[in-house]
Design a protein around this motif. Structure first.
Motif, PDB file in Angstrom:
ATOM      1  N   ASP A 188      70.964 121.081   8.568  1.00 55.88           N
ATOM      2  CA  ASP A 188      72.172 121.260   9.362  1.00 55.88           C
ATOM      3  C   ASP A 188      72.610 119.953   9.836  1.00 55.88           C
ATOM      4  O   ASP A 188      73.888 119.601   9.880  1.00 55.88           O
ATOM      5  N   ASP A 189      71.590 119.203  10.499  1.00 53.84           N
ATOM      6  CA  ASP A 189      72.071 118.186  11.381  1.00 53.84           C
ATOM      7  C   ASP A 189      72.707 117.022  10.374  1.00 53.84           C
ATOM      8  O   ASP A 189      73.399 116.260  10.398  1.00 53.84           O
ATOM      9  N   LEU A 190      71.763 117.191   9.090  1.00 53.00           N
ATOM     10  CA  LEU A 190      72.357 115.869   8.293  1.00 53.00           C
ATOM     11  C   LEU A 190      73.544 116.165   7.648  1.00 53.00           C
ATOM     12  O   LEU A 190      74.506 115.391   7.600  1.00 53.00           O
ATOM     13  N   GLU A 191      74.039 117.592   7.492  1.00 51.99           N
ATOM     14  CA  GLU A 191      75.506 117.933   7.097  1.00 51.99           C
ATOM     15  C   GLU A 191      76.134 117.287   8.054  1.00 51.99           C
ATOM     16  O   GLU A 191      77.513 116.726   7.897  1.00 51.99           O
ATOM     17  N   ASP A 192      75.893 117.760   9.473  1.00 51.03           N
ATOM     18  CA  ASP A 192      76.861 117.131  10.516  1.00 51.03           C
ATOM     19  C   ASP A 192      77.390 115.719  10.423  1.00 51.03           C
ATOM     20  O   ASP A 192      78.015 115.176  10.753  1.00 51.03           O
ATOM     21  N   SER A 193      76.012 114.912  10.334  1.00 49.23           N
ATOM     22  CA  SER A 193      76.215 113.546  10.445  1.00 49.23           C
ATOM     23  C   SER A 193      76.843 112.857   9.239  1.00 49.23           C
ATOM     24  O   SER A 193      77.635 111.882   9.254  1.00 49.23           O
ATOM     25  N   ILE A 194      76.717 113.460   8.010  1.00 51.43           N
ATOM     26  CA  ILE A 194      77.196 113.045   6.895  1.00 51.43           C
ATOM     27  C   ILE A 194      78.963 113.246   6.901  1.00 51.43           C
ATOM     28  O   ILE A 194      80.022 112.561   6.650  1.00 51.43           O
ATOM     29  N   LYS A 195      79.384 114.556   7.449  1.00 49.24           N
ATOM     30  CA  LYS A 195      80.668 114.818   7.621  1.00 49.24           C
ATOM     31  C   LYS A 195      81.328 113.778   8.543  1.00 49.24           C
ATOM     32  O   LYS A 195      82.473 113.506   8.393  1.00 49.24           O
ATOM     33  N   ILE A 229      77.084 106.526   3.096  1.00 49.23           N
ATOM     34  CA  ILE A 229      77.254 108.019   2.681  1.00 49.23           C
ATOM     35  C   ILE A 229      76.614 108.502   1.555  1.00 49.23           C
ATOM     36  O   ILE A 229      75.897 109.660   1.544  1.00 49.23           O
ATOM     37  N   THR A 230      76.734 107.833   0.484  1.00 52.24           N
ATOM     38  CA  THR A 230      75.975 108.267  -0.648  1.00 52.24           C
ATOM     39  C   THR A 230      74.416 108.397  -0.325  1.00 52.24           C
ATOM     40  O   THR A 230      73.629 109.306  -0.868  1.00 52.24           O
ATOM     41  N   ASN A 231      73.741 107.640   0.034  1.00 51.29           N
ATOM     42  CA  ASN A 231      72.374 107.526   0.436  1.00 51.29           C
ATOM     43  C   ASN A 231      71.868 108.582   1.392  1.00 51.29           C
ATOM     44  O   ASN A 231      71.039 109.341   1.103  1.00 51.29           O
ATOM     45  N   ASP A 232      72.862 108.833   2.307  1.00 49.63           N
ATOM     46  CA  ASP A 232      72.381 110.108   3.121  1.00 49.63           C
ATOM     47  C   ASP A 232      72.823 111.532   2.336  1.00 49.63           C
ATOM     48  O   ASP A 232      71.989 112.235   2.564  1.00 49.63           O
ATOM     49  N   LEU A 233      73.619 111.620   1.298  1.00 48.89           N
ATOM     50  CA  LEU A 233      73.884 112.565   0.503  1.00 48.89           C
ATOM     51  C   LEU A 233      72.527 112.751  -0.327  1.00 48.89           C
ATOM     52  O   LEU A 233      72.008 113.779  -0.441  1.00 48.89           O
ATOM     53  N   LEU A 234      71.866 111.608  -0.887  1.00 44.99           N
ATOM     54  CA  LEU A 234      70.564 111.959  -1.769  1.00 44.99           C
ATOM     55  C   LEU A 234      69.703 112.133  -0.742  1.00 44.99           C
ATOM     56  O   LEU A 234      68.587 113.007  -1.080  1.00 44.99           O
ATOM     57  N   GLU A 235      69.463 112.102   0.428  1.00 46.41           N
ATOM     58  CA  GLU A 235      68.393 112.398   1.409  1.00 46.41           C
ATOM     59  C   GLU A 235      68.458 113.775   1.418  1.00 46.41           C
ATOM     60  O   GLU A 235      67.757 114.553   1.291  1.00 46.41           O
ATOM     61  N   MET A 236      69.768 114.224   1.704  1.00 44.93           N
ATOM     62  CA  MET A 236      69.886 115.606   2.036  1.00 44.93           C
ATOM     63  C   MET A 236      69.523 116.252   0.905  1.00 44.93           C
ATOM     64  O   MET A 236      69.056 117.628   0.980  1.00 44.93           O
ATOM     65  N   THR A 237      70.137 115.816  -0.148  1.00 48.59           N
ATOM     66  CA  THR A 237      69.646 116.781  -1.500  1.00 48.59           C
ATOM     67  C   THR A 237      67.881 116.847  -1.704  1.00 48.59           C
ATOM     68  O   THR A 237      67.397 117.915  -2.034  1.00 48.59           O
TER      69      THR A 237
END
Ligand SMILES: Nc1ncnc2c1ncn2[C@@H]1O[C@H](COP(=O)(O)OP(=O)(O)OP(=O)(O)O)[C@@H](O)[C@H]1O
Ligand SMILES: [Mg+2]
Lengths: 217, 251
Positions: free
Chosen positions: A55-62, A14-22
């Motif tokens: 937006d998609d990344l937000e949904d997938s992380i949530k 999840i942390t990696n996804d957050l970094l990707e989104m950032t």
């Protein structure tokens, strides 16, 4: 200490996804301003289309956070970490929306010469982009000092915003025909000011995750 | 808020081994207090000091003070029989007597001198209703209690405990042998019981402690590390050791 392999593994995903989104959001800020200063309509259209990816990344992380809460039932610091991430991806998503709005102004200016060279707006954008990146870095690295520093830096952005405001209003006073562009530039600066505010929200989440409160000073 | 138990500087030794160290704690009336902590940290030992069950164990030495309703329960003239009546206990494994359901419940009241048949009938119905077991067993009251399911047996044991009209119920991991459905029935029951009784519950299930209790106390190596409102303990504990334990970093 007993290991928590499953839990730690899922948290790192999840942390990696957050970094990707950032990364995507930070790039969107820079590109939105680039499209504006270089009057690059194609780039602006790309930004508008790519917002969906954010937006998609937000949904997938949530969704991953939700499943993590349901299956791992984190507590205390782990729980606060997850709650913070869910809040931060919202903030990042909103930043993406502001970038999209800025790109739309580029398109509005498509057939117009700018009344002045843009200097402070790109500076403001650069500051905001750095704040977003550093805010997330502070969170991921559990760096309280950096979080508080970035939070403080918002004052500089606000200051710059006031300067831009004064300058644009001064130009309108001298020549009313500049009102239309002035207002648009002002809106763009206001979007950047909002982006910096979201970065401070992220800093507050870091303090919340680490300390359990929102004391920034 | 009424303080039911006031514990001060409590030390307990099994022979030369010190199992409880300098414990200070308040247990509040009509609240549910959860005791958590790694295996062997002294939770069960502490629970047993509250109704002097440790007195039955050879070589136990106790120092300090425990006041129950402001009276020192380790004082010279304190009536232990009366204490055990007021402070009942439910164990980890359901342990009904090998008798009928009915007899399990009237056992306590009879010992305390109740002979009237209709009063006893009333107690049976009343307590079985309190633990939400009446509908399930009212047609088999005179059948063996051991024929009940584990979850039903545990509710019967709680009913048996209620039959002598205690003020406090001590529970030592009361749902660890039960499935999720039986567990949630007992958890639901706890909330209702807390309106009338004070409950102290030992549990290894952090989510359970979070769900059911008002206060949580974290034990480690015979000491109380931290006691606070449950929502604080599980969202933002003050002590690093508490945090490490509840997030599974040790223990
Ligand atoms: N009768 C006894 N004689 C000697 N030592 C005992 C006795 N009962 C318990 N102990 C010791 O006292 C310590 C605390 O035991 P206790 O049963 O209170 O722990 P606990 O926190 O309830 O553990 P668990 O979670 O495994 O039930 C342990 O080291 C245990 O070995
Ligand atoms: Mg025990």
């Amino acid at each position: 200490m007993a290991a928590r392999p499953q839990m730690d593994h899922e948290m790192s995903i999840i942390t990696n996804d957050l970094l990707e989104m950032t990364g995507l959001v930070e790039e969107a800020i820079r590109l939105a301003i680039k499209s504006l200063t270089e009057k690059d309509s194609e780039l602006a259209r790309n930004i508008i289309n790519n917002d969906e990816e954010i937006d998609d990344l937000e949904d997938s992380i949530k969704d991953k956070c939700l499943k993590f809460l349901a299956t791992q039932q984190p507590l205390a610091g782990d729980l606060r970490y997850m709650i913070s991430i869910m809040q931060m991806v919202r903030d990042l998503e909103r930043i993406g929306d502001h970038c999209e709005d800025i790109a739309k102004y580029t398109l509005r200016f498509e057939n117009e010469e700018y009344m002045k060279q843009l200097i402070d707006i790109p500076r403001m954008a650069e500051m905001a982009a750095k704040m977003v990146k550093n805010a997330i870095d502070a969170f991921v690295n559990r760096d309280l000092r950096l979080a508080r520093k970035v939070w403080k830096a918002d004052e500089e952005v606000d200051e710059l915003f006031r300067n831009i405001y004064d300058e644009l209003m001064g130009m309108v006073d001298q020549d009313a025909s500049r009102a239309n562009q002035s207002v648009m530039f002002l809106f763009i600066a206001a979007h950047l000011e909002r982006i910096a505010d979201y970065a401070t929200n992220i800093c507050e989440e870091t303090v919340f995750t680490m300390e359990g409160n929102y004391e920034m000073e | 808020m009424e303080t039911k138990f006031e514990i001060e500087k409590l030390n307990l030794y099994y022979g030369t081994f010190q199992a409880l160290k300098e414990i200070d704690m308040s247990i509040y009336g009509n609240k549910i207090t959860a005791l958590i902590g790694p295996s062997g940290c002294g939770k069960s030992t502490f629970l047993r000091t509250l109704n002097r069950m440790n007195d039955l164990i050879q070589g136990v030495k106790i120092e300090g003070m425990i006041k129950f309703d402001r009276e020192d329960i380790y004082g010279k003239d304190y009536d232990i029989i009366e204490l055990r009546k007021k402070v009942g206990m439910v164990f980890q494994k359901p342990n009904p007597f090998p008798k009928t359901i009915y007899e399990n419940i009237v056992y306590g009241p009879k010992i305390h001198g109740e002979k009237d048949k209709s009063t006893l009938d009333h107690i049976v119905e009343q307590t079985l209703k309190e633990v939400a077991l009446w509908e399930e067993v009212k047609d088999r009251l005179h059948k063996p209690a051991l024929g009940l399911s584990g979850g039903q047996q545990q509710r019967l044991c709680i009913a048996r405990c209620l039959a002598v009209e205690p003020e406090v119920i001590l529970m030592d991991e009361p749902t660890s042998a039960l499935d999720p459905v039986a567990t949630s029935k007992i958890e639901g029951l706890l909330e209702e019981l807390a309106e009338k009784y004070t409950i102290v519950i030992v549990t290894h299930n952090m989510q359970q402690a979070g769900r059911v209790s008002d206060y949580t106390s974290f034990f480690l190596n015979g000491k109380v590390i931290e006691t606070d409102k449950t929502e604080v303990i599980f969202s933002n504990p003050a002590n690093k050791k508490t945090e490490d334990y509840i997030t599974g970093r040790f223990g």
